[in-house]
Design an enzyme around this catalytic site. Structure first.
Site, PDB file in Angstrom:
ATOM      1  N   ASP A  15       0.867  -1.169   0.000  1.00  0.00           N
ATOM      2  CA  ASP A  15       0.000   0.000   0.000  1.00  0.00           C
ATOM      3  C   ASP A  15       0.917   1.236   0.000  1.00  0.00           C
ATOM      4  O   ASP A  15       2.122   1.123   0.290  1.00  0.00           O
ATOM      5  CB  ASP A  15      -0.870  -0.033   1.269  1.00  0.00           C
ATOM      6  N   ASP A  17      -0.334   5.081   0.853  1.00  0.00           N
ATOM      7  CA  ASP A  17      -0.661   6.100   1.860  1.00  0.00           C
ATOM      8  C   ASP A  17      -0.698   5.489   3.255  1.00  0.00           C
ATOM      9  O   ASP A  17      -1.472   4.563   3.519  1.00  0.00           O
ATOM     10  CB  ASP A  17      -2.004   6.753   1.533  1.00  0.00           C
TER      11      ASP A  17
HETATM   12  C1  XBP Z   1      -5.605   5.978   0.414  1.00  0.00           C
HETATM   13  C2  XBP Z   1      -6.775   6.748   0.044  1.00  0.00           C
HETATM   14  C3  XBP Z   1      -6.618   7.824  -0.935  1.00  0.00           C
HETATM   15  C4  XBP Z   1      -5.900   9.048  -0.430  1.00  0.00           C
HETATM   16  C5  XBP Z   1      -6.147  10.197  -1.345  1.00  0.00           C
HETATM   17  O1  XBP Z   1      -6.012   4.714   0.950  1.00  0.00           O
HETATM   18  O2  XBP Z   1      -7.871   6.482   0.481  1.00  0.00           O
HETATM   19  O3  XBP Z   1      -7.895   8.207  -1.309  1.00  0.00           O
HETATM   20  O4  XBP Z   1      -6.367   9.399   0.855  1.00  0.00           O
HETATM   21  O5  XBP Z   1      -5.814   9.910  -2.669  1.00  0.00           O
HETATM   22  P1  XBP Z   1      -5.047   3.451   0.909  1.00  0.00           P
HETATM   23  P2  XBP Z   1      -6.766  10.317  -3.908  1.00  0.00           P
HETATM   24  O6  XBP Z   1      -3.801   3.826   1.653  1.00  0.00           O
HETATM   25  O7  XBP Z   1      -5.797   2.382   1.646  1.00  0.00           O
HETATM   26  O8  XBP Z   1      -4.803   3.084  -0.523  1.00  0.00           O
HETATM   27  O9  XBP Z   1      -7.298  11.676  -3.619  1.00  0.00           O
HETATM   28  O10 XBP Z   1      -5.858  10.283  -5.099  1.00  0.00           O
HETATM   29  O11 XBP Z   1      -7.875   9.298  -3.950  1.00  0.00           O
HETATM   30 MG    MG Z   2      -3.010   3.082   3.462  1.00  0.00          MG
END
Ligand code: XBP
Ligand code: MG
Length: 264
Positions: A15, A17
């Site tokens: 993953d 973020d």
């Molecule tokens: C990450 C997200 C993303 C980011 C924002 O979740 O939910 O939506 O917060 O990015 P994970 P975007 O780590 O579970 O993948 O605005 O590009 O969607």
């Molecule tokens: Mg995440």
């Protein structure tokens, strides 16, 4: 017949973020607020509000959810989707600018594990809900121009119709890799990410971050406070056993092998 999990470890799926870097509080959140201000909206997501909104994965989905909460009629009116799309375009630009300006750093052990895994012949992949431009920016800024080439496959954003906790992004990545889930490990930081990875049949190493430290991860295969660095060991558990150390390719291979032996 040998179970899938008896096979050797072949790939690590990350993953982005919260897992590779703490991007949410000082990256995505700030970028959303800049986009809101740019279009004259009086929306502002402070750190606590944003923490609650993270339950909704995907930036466009998160904005629509927030909008429905404060003004459902407007959020469902004609033109709402176009405004969300425009906000998201602007938000992505701001996020990339922030990452380029080094507003977010990799979490402990990430750079080291990626390098060691490559040396050990493990394949690397990404499975994230965020927009591809954001992944490219983070890899470039944090690891250098060549880093994108380290990953055999980058699954990101709207490439699948439903975002985490739906397992779609992990299933897509497994399909691209041509590997069964038993030959891979997922790395996640959130309950939605864990559910997505487990839904695809993946054993998952969870390293909770600033927004997910208090959340339950009982079903995670491994739960550690970080990936660890020499002199700064990770602490937590692997399977049901307490563990402390530096998560490297050898440790991951050993865990996977031990589990294969332990399985009936
Ligand atoms: C990450 C997200 C993303 C980011 C924002 O979740 O939910 O939506 O917060 O990015 P994970 P975007 O780590 O579970 O993948 O605005 O590009 O969607
Ligand atoms: Mg995440």
């Amino acid at each position: 017949m040998a179970a899938l999990h008896d096979a050797p470890l072949r790939a690590l799926i990350f993953d982005v973020d919260g897992t590779l870097a703490e991007t949410e509080r000082d990256g995505h959140r700030v970028a959303f607020n800049r986009a809101f201000a740019e279009l004259g909206l009086d929306w502002h997501w402070d750190e606590a509000t944003y923490g609650r909104l993270l339950e909704v994965t995907g930036g466009k989905e998160r904005m629509l959810h927030y909008w429905r909460g404060i003004d459902p009629a407007a959020a469902d009116a004609a033109g709402a989707a176009a405004l969300v799309a425009e906000l998201h375009r602007r938000k992505t630009r701001h996020y990339v600018d922030l990452v380029d300006a080094a507003a977010v750093a990799l979490r402990p052990g990430v750079r080291r594990l990626l390098a060691q895994a490559r040396e050990a012949g493990l394949r690397l992949a990404i499975a994230t809900t965020t927009t591809p431009d954001n992944v490219h920016a983070l890899l470039r800024a944090a690891l250098g121009e060549a880093a994108e080439g380290w990953f055999d496959c980058i699954g990101a954003g709207d490439i699948v119709p439903r975002k985490k906790p739906d397992p779609g992004i992990y299933l897509w990545v497994l399909d691209q890799l041509g590997l069964p889930p038993g030959q891979c490990l997922a790395f996640e930081d959130s309950p939605a990410g864990l559910r997505a990875a487990q839904g695809a049949g993946l054993r998952t190493v969870v390293t909770p971050g600033v927004y997910t430290a208090d959340q339950p991860f009982d079903s995670a295969w491994a739960l550690l406070d970080s990936l660890g660095e020499p002199g700064q060991p990770a602490r937590g558990r692997v399977a049901a056993r307490a563990w402390s150390g530096v998560v490297d390719a050898q440790a991951l291979q050993a865990w996977a092998a031990q589990e294969a032996v332990a399985r009936p």
